[in-house]
Design an enzyme around this catalytic site. Structure first.
Site, PDB file in Angstrom:
ATOM      1  N   LYS A   1       0.594  -3.190   9.480  1.00 54.97           N
ATOM      2  CA  LYS A   1       1.272  -1.917   8.904  1.00 54.97           C
ATOM      3  C   LYS A   1       1.115  -1.770   7.634  1.00 54.97           C
ATOM      4  CE  LYS A   1       5.957  -1.545   7.790  1.00 54.97           C
ATOM      5  NZ  LYS A   1       6.029  -0.781   6.601  1.00 54.97           N
TER       6      LYS A   1
ATOM      7  N   CYS B   1      16.047   4.208  -0.325  1.00 49.41           N
ATOM      8  CA  CYS B   1      16.061   4.114   0.917  1.00 49.41           C
ATOM      9  C   CYS B   1      17.016   2.980   1.104  1.00 49.41           C
ATOM     10  CB  CYS B   1      14.633   3.684   1.623  1.00 49.41           C
ATOM     11  SG  CYS B   1      13.945   1.941   0.868  1.00 49.41           S
TER      12      CYS B   1
ATOM     13  N   ARG C   1      14.478   1.763  -5.160  1.00 44.16           N
ATOM     14  CA  ARG C   1      12.906   2.058  -4.992  1.00 44.16           C
ATOM     15  C   ARG C   1      12.353   3.261  -5.856  1.00 44.16           C
ATOM     16  NH1 ARG C   1      11.074   0.652   1.282  1.00 44.16           N
ATOM     17  NH2 ARG C   1       9.518  -0.272   0.058  1.00 44.16           N
TER      18      ARG C   1
ATOM     19  N   ARG D   1       9.054   1.718  13.553  1.00 44.80           N
ATOM     20  CA  ARG D   1       8.377   2.135  12.280  1.00 44.80           C
ATOM     21  C   ARG D   1       7.067   1.125  12.085  1.00 44.80           C
ATOM     22  NH1 ARG D   1      11.437   1.604   7.579  1.00 44.80           N
ATOM     23  NH2 ARG D   1       9.149   1.754   6.804  1.00 44.80           N
TER      24      ARG D   1
HETATM   25  C1  UD1 Z   1       5.809  -2.871  -0.556  1.00 45.92           C
HETATM   26  C2  UD1 Z   1       5.810  -3.080   0.830  1.00 45.92           C
HETATM   27  C3  UD1 Z   1       7.348  -3.469   1.410  1.00 45.92           C
HETATM   28  C4  UD1 Z   1       7.686  -4.853   0.835  1.00 45.92           C
HETATM   29  C5  UD1 Z   1       7.524  -4.497  -0.661  1.00 45.92           C
HETATM   30  C6  UD1 Z   1       7.810  -5.808  -1.443  1.00 45.92           C
HETATM   31  C7  UD1 Z   1       4.356  -1.337   1.889  1.00 45.92           C
HETATM   32  C8  UD1 Z   1       4.329  -0.191   2.768  1.00 45.92           C
HETATM   33  N1  UD1 Z   1       5.798  -1.834   1.559  1.00 45.92           N
HETATM   34  O1  UD1 Z   1       6.849  -1.946  -0.909  1.00 45.92           O
HETATM   35  O2  UD1 Z   1       7.438  -3.790   2.828  1.00 45.92           O
HETATM   36  O3  UD1 Z   1       8.850  -4.944   0.872  1.00 45.92           O
HETATM   37  O4  UD1 Z   1       6.199  -4.271  -1.037  1.00 45.92           O
HETATM   38  O5  UD1 Z   1       6.886  -6.890  -1.063  1.00 45.92           O
HETATM   39  O6  UD1 Z   1       3.390  -2.113   1.457  1.00 45.92           O
HETATM   40  N2  UD1 Z   1       9.750  -0.985  -8.394  1.00 45.92           N
HETATM   41  C9  UD1 Z   1      10.166  -0.245  -9.723  1.00 45.92           C
HETATM   42  N3  UD1 Z   1       9.457   0.745  -9.892  1.00 45.92           N
HETATM   43  C10 UD1 Z   1       8.141   1.223  -9.306  1.00 45.92           C
HETATM   44  C11 UD1 Z   1       7.924   0.403  -8.140  1.00 45.92           C
HETATM   45  C12 UD1 Z   1       8.623  -0.621  -7.799  1.00 45.92           C
HETATM   46  O7  UD1 Z   1      11.197  -0.712 -10.203  1.00 45.92           O
HETATM   47  O8  UD1 Z   1       7.648   2.052  -9.850  1.00 45.92           O
HETATM   48  C13 UD1 Z   1      10.555  -2.118  -8.256  1.00 45.92           C
HETATM   49  C14 UD1 Z   1      11.270  -1.860  -6.612  1.00 45.92           C
HETATM   50  O9  UD1 Z   1      12.404  -0.958  -6.820  1.00 45.92           O
HETATM   51  C15 UD1 Z   1      11.423  -3.067  -5.992  1.00 45.92           C
HETATM   52  C16 UD1 Z   1      10.252  -3.926  -6.609  1.00 45.92           C
HETATM   53  O10 UD1 Z   1       9.677  -3.288  -7.700  1.00 45.92           O
HETATM   54  O11 UD1 Z   1      12.686  -3.849  -6.593  1.00 45.92           O
HETATM   55  C17 UD1 Z   1       8.890  -4.217  -5.587  1.00 45.92           C
HETATM   56  O12 UD1 Z   1       8.605  -2.818  -5.182  1.00 45.92           O
HETATM   57  P1  UD1 Z   1       7.155  -2.743  -4.843  1.00 45.92           P
HETATM   58  O13 UD1 Z   1       6.330  -4.130  -4.682  1.00 45.92           O
HETATM   59  O14 UD1 Z   1       6.754  -1.350  -5.196  1.00 45.92           O
HETATM   60  O15 UD1 Z   1       7.565  -2.291  -3.303  1.00 45.92           O
HETATM   61  P2  UD1 Z   1       6.711  -1.372  -2.214  1.00 45.92           P
HETATM   62  O16 UD1 Z   1       5.634  -1.263  -2.565  1.00 45.92           O
HETATM   63  O17 UD1 Z   1       7.617  -0.042  -2.338  1.00 45.92           O
END
Ligand code: UD1
Length: 425
Positions: free
Chosen positions: A22, A116, A121, A401
């Site tokens: 996914k 979410c 996030r 999902r």
């Molecule tokens: C992706 C995965 C999800 C997984 C996560 C962590 C996909 C579709 N989803 O989610 O399944 O659980 O990686 O391995 O691939 N953050 C910020 N600011 C930002 C972006 C992120 O503060 O602009 C923080 C988030 O709140 C979180 C952390 O960084 O605490 C990690 O998030 P991130 O690695 O970005 O996760 P996703 O890409 O959303």
């Protein structure tokens, strides 16, 4: 909304092939808009999140078609650079169209994705990076629609405060067709980021350093058509591994991403579960009472994945002692705790440290429980497989999902499990 009904007590046995990934499929589907032509994606999982991404492609003017698990995307023509608010609300990963549409159209309008159930996030890393690449942003409506535009994307040095998977992918997507070179420092090393790079390289992109925390992208003029086979899903593989462990089963999982699941394999071995690997196949079996694990901390890759935390918690609930989990990635990922307690689990939470202390019990008992999120829901299904009596997991749509058909897969391993409508449950 559907539920899943599980009658516990069957040990999982047999053989099962792992579906396509996914988290690799979603960014690559967004990336297809960078190619003014045809992309063929093999081993693409037929799951709700993929269907949502395909709906967005069609809103943008692309055409799509399935043949079995092969997805065909024709992105020769894009008619609008806007992703509807409705689509973003359905699915947070739609934010990956930010970088992809900027790359293709130099413009994108997209709703600000809300929080979410697993945490806030935010997308500040994504937006800050785009600004450094010569993108202007403005907020429309009540501030929850973002309009980004540029005359040309210009490569730059991007320092990520945290190795965010989505932000790394968005920077790569925006920079592939940019002018100049982009260097990403503290990039995410998750295999799904590497898989996005693999796909883009096959389509003609110039990328170095994939799989490391320093990625360099040299912009090219255009991409070309490509047929690409997606990697197997490491979290689905991990989920089924923990299901076999929790039921003291003995089964073989094929097309298994062994290297990408190393951290999970190591933790499961500490519980006393036996894992034998041969090529891409893994035999998992467990003959003796599961043992506790002193401490598990979720970490960015190659650490223990947050997406396996809930499933491992279910396993530890059945162990012979006390284990501790510390969730370091998402702040609200313990919603399963109350549900597991309904089944007889003993878990204490230390909220200030995002810590769960689990005291294993001999037996969980069937109950009516609610799935709050994708992986939490799968973890409740595992609890149901191991429990005495019948468990009904409500809110099964969240599980759809990410799992093509969790009931089909687990039934193939001998589980007594089926979907039912909420009213019938
Ligand atoms: C992706 C995965 C999800 C997984 C996560 C962590 C996909 C579709 N989803 O989610 O399944 O659980 O990686 O391995 O691939 N953050 C910020 N600011 C930002 C972006 C992120 O503060 O602009 C923080 C988030 O709140 C979180 C952390 O960084 O605490 C990690 O998030 P991130 O690695 O970005 O996760 P996703 O890409 O959303």
């Amino acid at each position: 909304m559907s539920s899943i009904k599980v009658v516990g007590g069957e040990q999982l046995k047999g053989e099962l092939k792992i579906q396509g990934s996914k988290n690799a499929a979603l960014p690559i589907i967004a990336a297809t808009v960078l190619n003014k032509g045809i992309t063929i994606l093999r081993n693409c999982p037929k799951i709700l999140d993929v269907f949502h991404m395909i709906n967005i492609l069609e809103e943008l003017g692309c055409t799509t078609n399935w043949e079995g698990n092969t997805l065909y995307v024709d992105s020769s023509v894009i008619t609008t650079p806007s992703v509807s608010e409705d689509s973003v609300r359905k699915m947070r990963s739609s934010i990956l169209f930010l970088g992809a549409l900027l790359g293709r159209c130099h413009e994108v309008t997209i709703a600000y994705p809300g929080g979410c159930s697993i945490g806030k996030r935010p997308i500040d890393y994504h937006l800050n990076a785009m600004k450094k690449m010569n993108v202007t942003e403005e907020f429309l409506g009540d501030g929850d629609i973002i309009h980004c535009y540029t005359d040309k994307i210009i490569g730059n040095d991007i320092f990520l405060e945290f190795p965010s998977v989505g932000a790394t992918q968005n920077v790569i997507l925006a920079s592939v067709l940019s002018e100049g070179r982009t260097r990403i420092f503290n990039a995410a090393r998750e295999p799904e980021v590497t898989e996005l790079c693999n796909y883009l390289q096959e389509a003609g992109a110039r990328i170095c350093g994939k799989g490391t925390s320093y990625i360099e992208v040299e912009g090219v003029k255009e991409l070309h058509d490509v047929a690409f086979t997606l990697m197997p899903d490491r979290i689905v593989a991990g989920t089924y591994m923990t299901a076999i462990a929790a039921t003291y089963g003995d089964a073989v999982l094929t097309d298994f991403p062994i290297r990408e699941l190393d951290s999970v394999i190591r933790v499961l071995r500490k519980t006393g579960c036996k894992i034998e690997t041969l090529d891409d196949n893994v035999r998992v079996y467990c003959k003796k009472r599961l043992q506790p694990v002193e401490i598990i901390k979720t970490q960015p890759y190659p650490g223990f994945p947050t997406d396996m935390q809930s499933q491992m918690m279910t396993v530890l609930c059945l162990s012979n002692g006390e284990s501790t989990i510390v969730e370091k990635i998402f702040e609200s990922r313990y919603q399963n705790v109350d549900e597991l307690r309904k089944m007889g689990a003993k878990i204490d939470l230390e909220a200030s440290e995002n810590k769960a202390i689990i005291t294993g019990v001999e037996q969980l008992n069937g109950a009516v429980v609610k799935s709050h999120d994708l992986r939490g829901g799968a973890a409740l299904v595992i609890a149901g497989l191991a429990a005495e009596g019948t468990t009904v997991v409500q809110g099964a749509t969240s599980i759809e999902r990410g799992y093509e058909d969790i009931c089909r897969d687990l039934a193939a391993l001998g589980a007594n499990i089926r979907y039912c409508s909420e009213s019938a449950s």
